[in-house]
Enzyme design. Sequence first.
Site, PDB file in Angstrom:
ATOM      1  N   SER A 196      41.045  71.430  20.709  1.00  0.00           N
ATOM      2  CA  SER A 196      41.056  70.467  20.630  1.00  0.00           C
ATOM      3  C   SER A 196      42.554  69.594  20.230  1.00  0.00           C
ATOM      4  CB  SER A 196      40.161  69.881  18.969  1.00  0.00           C
ATOM      5  OG  SER A 196      38.944  70.608  19.285  1.00  0.00           O
ATOM      6  N   ARG A 247      44.805  65.464  21.727  1.00  0.00           N
ATOM      7  CA  ARG A 247      44.925  64.792  20.577  1.00  0.00           C
ATOM      8  C   ARG A 247      46.411  65.266  20.497  1.00  0.00           C
ATOM      9  NH1 ARG A 247      40.250  66.963  18.841  1.00  0.00           N
ATOM     10  NH2 ARG A 247      39.009  65.286  17.439  1.00  0.00           N
ATOM     11  N   GLY A 305      33.996  66.333  27.132  1.00  0.00           N
ATOM     12  CA  GLY A 305      33.673  65.302  26.484  1.00  0.00           C
ATOM     13  C   GLY A 305      34.266  64.446  25.794  1.00  0.00           C
ATOM     14  N   ARG A 331      26.061  63.106  29.482  1.00  0.00           N
ATOM     15  CA  ARG A 331      26.313  63.694  28.000  1.00  0.00           C
ATOM     16  C   ARG A 331      26.446  62.458  27.353  1.00  0.00           C
ATOM     17  NH1 ARG A 331      30.896  68.119  26.628  1.00  0.00           N
ATOM     18  NH2 ARG A 331      30.001  68.135  24.732  1.00  0.00           N
ATOM     19  N   ASP A 345      31.239  74.866  18.416  1.00  0.00           N
ATOM     20  CA  ASP A 345      31.156  75.336  19.836  1.00  0.00           C
ATOM     21  C   ASP A 345      30.717  77.111  18.999  1.00  0.00           C
ATOM     22  OD1 ASP A 345      31.989  73.288  20.359  1.00  0.00           O
ATOM     23  OD2 ASP A 345      33.802  73.455  19.853  1.00  0.00           O
ATOM     24  N   LYS A 372      25.295  69.845  24.761  1.00  0.00           N
ATOM     25  CA  LYS A 372      26.652  69.999  25.662  1.00  0.00           C
ATOM     26  C   LYS A 372      26.789  69.857  26.639  1.00  0.00           C
ATOM     27  CE  LYS A 372      29.062  70.298  21.155  1.00  0.00           C
ATOM     28  NZ  LYS A 372      30.517  69.934  21.203  1.00  0.00           N
ATOM     29  N   ARG A 412      22.344  74.198  24.995  1.00  0.00           N
ATOM     30  CA  ARG A 412      23.237  75.711  24.405  1.00  0.00           C
ATOM     31  C   ARG A 412      22.250  76.270  23.673  1.00  0.00           C
ATOM     32  NH1 ARG A 412      29.707  74.181  23.217  1.00  0.00           N
ATOM     33  NH2 ARG A 412      30.088  74.826  25.436  1.00  0.00           N
ATOM     34  N   ARG A 427      31.177  78.183  27.070  1.00  0.00           N
ATOM     35  CA  ARG A 427      31.402  79.613  25.886  1.00  0.00           C
ATOM     36  C   ARG A 427      29.766  79.896  26.503  1.00  0.00           C
ATOM     37  NH1 ARG A 427      35.239  76.817  23.069  1.00  0.00           N
ATOM     38  NH2 ARG A 427      35.732  75.389  22.911  1.00  0.00           N
TER      39      ARG A 427
END
Length: 435
Positions: A22, A26, A99, A127, A323, A350, A354, A396
């Site tokens: 994340s 950014r 995403g 998505r 997550d 996701k 999931r 994941r």
Amino acid sequence: MNLHSHSISSLQGALTVPGDKSISHRAAILGGLAEGVTEVDNFLCSEDCLNTLRAMEQLGAKVDVLEERQGYGPVRFRITGVAMSPKAPERPIDCGNSGTGMRLLAGMLAACPFDSEMFGDASLSSRPMGRIMQPLEQMGARIEARGAKPGCAPLSIHGGRVHPISYTLPMASAQVKSAILLAGMFADGTTTVRQPAVTRDHTERLFRHFGVPCTVDGLTVGTCGPALPVAHDLTVPADISSAAFWMVAAASRPGSRLTLRQVGLNKTRNAVISALQRMGARMDIVPTSPEDAGEPYGDITVYGSDSLHGTSLLPEEIPNLIDEIPILAVAGALGRGDFIVRNARELRVKETDRIATTAANLRLMGVDVEEFDDGMVVHGGTPLKGTELSSYGDHRIAMSFLVAGLSAQGETVVTDAECINTSYPGFERDLAQFL
């Protein structure tokens, strides 16, 4: 690519997982928009984050690589920003599987005076993107979703002058919040976003790190534009979502003592620690970040035991550990009693569904699972059986069940495991040291 795991006695030593996904997204975007040169260290050189970095290069940012992770990409680089004046991309922007990348970039592109297009792989193209289209269109952008499914990528964005808005999120989403705030940087005036619950605050922290106005009043977050980010070097902490796999692996093997170094300790991301502690996991946490770090981090030492037990995830925790739910479900299967997840319908949209994929793989390992529209109940205490499992193309899911295999009888094989490079390049190497 198939990956294998098998039962082990314990996990010992220390491990440094890759940088936070994340924060890396950014950092690439804000460093690319800033005035001046930002040095980013411990960048996550995964497919997702590299696609965002390449997108910023397409938009005019210049990247000078200082250090590469062999076979993966840059972990340390200098990025020369465009001072809030991106150039029109010469070709559509490929967001791959991300995403986060698509939604955050859409916020920025909505405010740029040119047309742009973004696309992704089959998973990303299924998505929902309507959740960002609505507020960005309220700000003045025109966005067309041209996917086979309504409201899905590819996206055509007709950007231009945007105006500030006050927007109430219909769901707790850091990605939607961040897309609006990024567009708000270009608007003339104050943009605010009200959340139904606290979501991860990496955008707010990095706004301040780069000198962008940012206010937080309870559940309402705001920025005032037009704003010019100022270059500011950044070290990305290790990703707590990646560390969570090893927390569960160590906590579930009696006699383990594993230290995870420089893990991000942002309070809007550490619900996974609280959940595991409620489940009986024992951890020592030592903060190590300097005072001026954009994000707090520290070392986490996890001790194994045979006393894990179930818990119910709290509704307010869900946005901040969404997550980690697949690996927490594995922990629930390895413990006694019931592990209960509700209010987590977001898991259905996701990279895979999931809820369905986690439940399906647990059942194949012999676990009793009840599935609901918004969650599941995992009935723990039954010994896991190694078997062949699908990753469903979801990073994941792949890593969660390779960890499950460390406590299963017999060999566990996860198929199509190359998807782990979406978030954790090097996971195969780290896993091998414990087998």
